[in-house]
Design an enzyme around this catalytic site. Structure first.
Site, PDB file in Angstrom:
ATOM      1  N   SER A   1       0.745  -1.369   0.115  1.00 51.31           N
ATOM      2  CA  SER A   1       0.051  -0.061   0.033  1.00 51.31           C
ATOM      3  C   SER A   1       0.788   1.411   0.020  1.00 51.31           C
ATOM      4  O   SER A   1       0.306   2.256  -0.221  1.00 51.31           O
ATOM      5  CB  SER A   1      -0.923  -0.064   1.208  1.00 51.31           C
ATOM      6  OG  SER A   1      -0.073  -0.210   2.238  1.00 51.31           O
TER       7      SER A   1
ATOM      8  N   HIS B   1      -5.541  -3.310  -1.746  1.00 54.16           N
ATOM      9  CA  HIS B   1      -5.383  -2.265  -2.937  1.00 54.16           C
ATOM     10  C   HIS B   1      -5.622  -3.106  -4.369  1.00 54.16           C
ATOM     11  O   HIS B   1      -5.458  -2.191  -5.339  1.00 54.16           O
ATOM     12  CB  HIS B   1      -4.201  -1.669  -2.666  1.00 54.16           C
ATOM     13  CG  HIS B   1      -3.968  -0.682  -1.442  1.00 54.16           C
ATOM     14  ND1 HIS B   1      -4.479   0.666  -1.232  1.00 54.16           N
ATOM     15  CD2 HIS B   1      -3.896  -1.084  -0.359  1.00 54.16           C
ATOM     16  CE1 HIS B   1      -4.359   1.156  -0.123  1.00 54.16           C
ATOM     17  NE2 HIS B   1      -4.026  -0.048   0.716  1.00 54.16           N
TER      18      HIS B   1
ATOM     19  N   LYS C   1     -11.855   0.489  -0.771  1.00 57.82           N
ATOM     20  CA  LYS C   1     -11.055   1.185  -1.646  1.00 57.82           C
ATOM     21  C   LYS C   1     -11.808   1.096  -2.983  1.00 57.82           C
ATOM     22  O   LYS C   1     -12.555   2.086  -3.146  1.00 57.82           O
ATOM     23  CB  LYS C   1      -9.553   0.512  -1.397  1.00 57.82           C
ATOM     24  CG  LYS C   1      -9.277   0.420   0.280  1.00 57.82           C
ATOM     25  CD  LYS C   1      -7.659   0.273   0.268  1.00 57.82           C
ATOM     26  CE  LYS C   1      -7.726  -0.146   1.701  1.00 57.82           C
ATOM     27  NZ  LYS C   1      -7.923   1.142   2.624  1.00 57.82           N
TER      28      LYS C   1
HETATM   29  C1  PLP Z   1      -2.740  -3.253   2.643  1.00 54.74           C
HETATM   30  C2  PLP Z   1      -4.417  -2.770   3.615  1.00 54.74           C
HETATM   31  N1  PLP Z   1      -4.916  -3.832   4.150  1.00 54.74           N
HETATM   32  C3  PLP Z   1      -5.897  -3.525   4.862  1.00 54.74           C
HETATM   33  C4  PLP Z   1      -6.249  -2.421   5.246  1.00 54.74           C
HETATM   34  C5  PLP Z   1      -7.504  -2.171   6.199  1.00 54.74           C
HETATM   35  O1  PLP Z   1      -8.686  -1.872   5.333  1.00 54.74           O
HETATM   36  P1  PLP Z   1      -9.736  -0.861   5.620  1.00 54.74           P
HETATM   37  O2  PLP Z   1      -9.563   0.384   5.291  1.00 54.74           O
HETATM   38  O3  PLP Z   1     -11.208  -1.636   5.036  1.00 54.74           O
HETATM   39  O4  PLP Z   1     -10.294  -1.317   7.052  1.00 54.74           O
HETATM   40  C6  PLP Z   1      -5.750  -1.429   4.537  1.00 54.74           C
HETATM   41  C7  PLP Z   1      -6.205   0.024   4.637  1.00 54.74           C
HETATM   42  O5  PLP Z   1      -5.709   0.997   4.379  1.00 54.74           O
HETATM   43  C8  PLP Z   1      -4.456  -1.476   3.847  1.00 54.74           C
HETATM   44  O6  PLP Z   1      -4.036  -0.635   3.172  1.00 54.74           O
END
Ligand code: PLP
Length: 401
Positions: free
Chosen positions: A198, A226, A257
């Protein structure tokens, strides 16, 4: 009419002194400020779109995860309104009690169909999906192998599990191979990785990871947060794109997202999901997210199937943008997707770059520790289907200038 958001009134003098047991916070906040690590929270007015108004300043928006432009899409709003009218707003209970509505049932089916797996389980957030799943799969007798650039929710899931955690260098499969060998006596070995990282837009070597996990009889869990909606012919993510469906045991993704809604999911074998229903604490002990949100996410999954041109267009534009930056000597590391980092090194330089871009009308967030390691600060450009060619050309000019 955009709604008006008033700034909160300034705290009264009495509220400005911290109680003695919390007085340390003043010193720690001052240290964050001295290191350029203060994170402002800006108030957005209106929907996510190619333009964003933050604290009343309108800029081209390179700081959202709304990769396909669905977060502000009226078709999701309508689906949510219809579900809210039929099922009420609040879920009212955890899924195991009475919170699992028809909208949640339809969403879990839609996720499983998108990923072409037997079953899926929906959580209130992707963060909850990751922490709960890891802790349900590994315990004190086990070893978890975690890529050093994994998301905070994977890191926290590892901590929560009480397993021994071995952090391996980013995408270094030779190191991972040796580490797996060295832990051969463990009850279970679990490898966890983002598929699309990310912060820096790099992609995990999924085919090789599958082969490694198979050879060591390890569980392979991936986080497609992502990549969901963006990669693969069906839009299910990088596992699909790499043809690795058979080798990845546990697939996590988000609805928040590219899908423009909210929530997270875990998908895979029916009995894996059955186990999680008995052990994933953030699912068992937390109220289901609102049915309206589930209905919006289901609508977004249908749109991902119906509008493949959005993801194709986004990825083609992202590749052109990275090429354009390279031609202007703006380094973007190994990024290979719609997340494009411009590494600055220090937090101060990242803040300065973000400030310079904002002054030219581009919102690009400065990413600093603890989101990245010390010395690895960057300005992160998140591209969206909504951006025009002129938006990208203008940002490239601003970054090169
Ligand atoms: C790689 C990754 N996994 C999980 C999450 C968590 O997802 P959520 O925003 O739906 O809680 C994020 C959030 O930024 C993320 O970037």
């Amino acid at each position: 009419m955009p709604c008006r958001i008033e700034n909160p009134p300034p705290p009264s003098a009495a509220a400005t002194t911290l109680p003695e047991p919390l007085a340390w916070i003043d010193g720690d906040l001052a240290r964050l400020a001295a290191d350029d690590l203060v994170r402002p929270r800006r108030v957005r007015t209106g929907k996510q779109s190619a333009r964003v108004s933050l604290d009343g300043i309108e800029m081209v928006n390179f700081g959202s995860n709304d990769y396909l432009g669905y977060a502000g899409d009226v078709r999701l709003t309508k689906a949510a309104s219809k579900a809210a009218c039929a099922e009420g707003f609040g879920a009212g209970a955890s899924p195991l009690v009475s919170g699992h509505s028809q909208a949640h049932e339809a969403l879990e089916r839609a996720v499983a169909d998108l990923l072409a797996v037997e079953a899926a389980l929906v959580f209130p957030s992707g963060f909850a999906a990751n922490t709960a799943t890891i802790a349900a799969l590994a315990g004190a007798d086990d070893v978890i192998f975690s890529d050093e650039r994994n998301h905070a929710s994977l890191i926290d899931g590892c901590r929560l599990s009480r397993a021994r955690v071995v952090v391996y260098p980013h995408r270094d499969l030779t190191a991972l191979d040796h580490l797996l060998d060295a832990a051969a006596a463990a009850r279970r070995r679990l490898v966890v990785t983002d598929t699309l990282f990310s912060m820096d837009g790099t992609v995990a070597p999924l085919a090789d990871l599958c082969e490694l996990a198979r050879r060591h009889a390890a569980i392979l869990m991936v986080d497609e947060a992502h990549a969901t909606g963006v990669f693969g012919a069906r839009g299910s993510g990088l596992v699909e794109q790499a043809g690795c469906e058979g080798g990845v045991h546990v697939r996590v993704g988000t609805l928040s997202k590219a899908l423009g809604a909210a929530g997270g999911f875990v998908a895979g074998h029916g009995r894996l999901v059955e186990w999680l229903r008995h052990r994933a604490r953030a699912w068992i002990f937390s109220t289901a997210h609102p049915p309206a949100v589930a209905a919006a996410a289901t609508r977004a999954i249908a749109l991902v199937a119906a509008e493949p041109e959005r993801r194709r267009h986004l990825l083609a534009r992202a590749a052109e943008f990275r090429t354009d930056l390279a031609a202007r000597n703006v380094a973007t590391g190994d990024a290979a997707a719609q997340i494009v980092p411009v590494v600055t090194g220090t937090a101060t330089a990242a803040v300065a770059l973000a400030g310079r871009l904002a002054a030219r009308g581009y919102f690009v967030p400065a990413i600093r520790p603890p989101s990245v390691p010390a010395g690895g600060s960057l300005a992160r450009v998140s591209l969206s289907w909504l951006h025009s060619e002129a938006d990208l050309a203008g940002l490239a000019d601003a970054l090169a200038g």
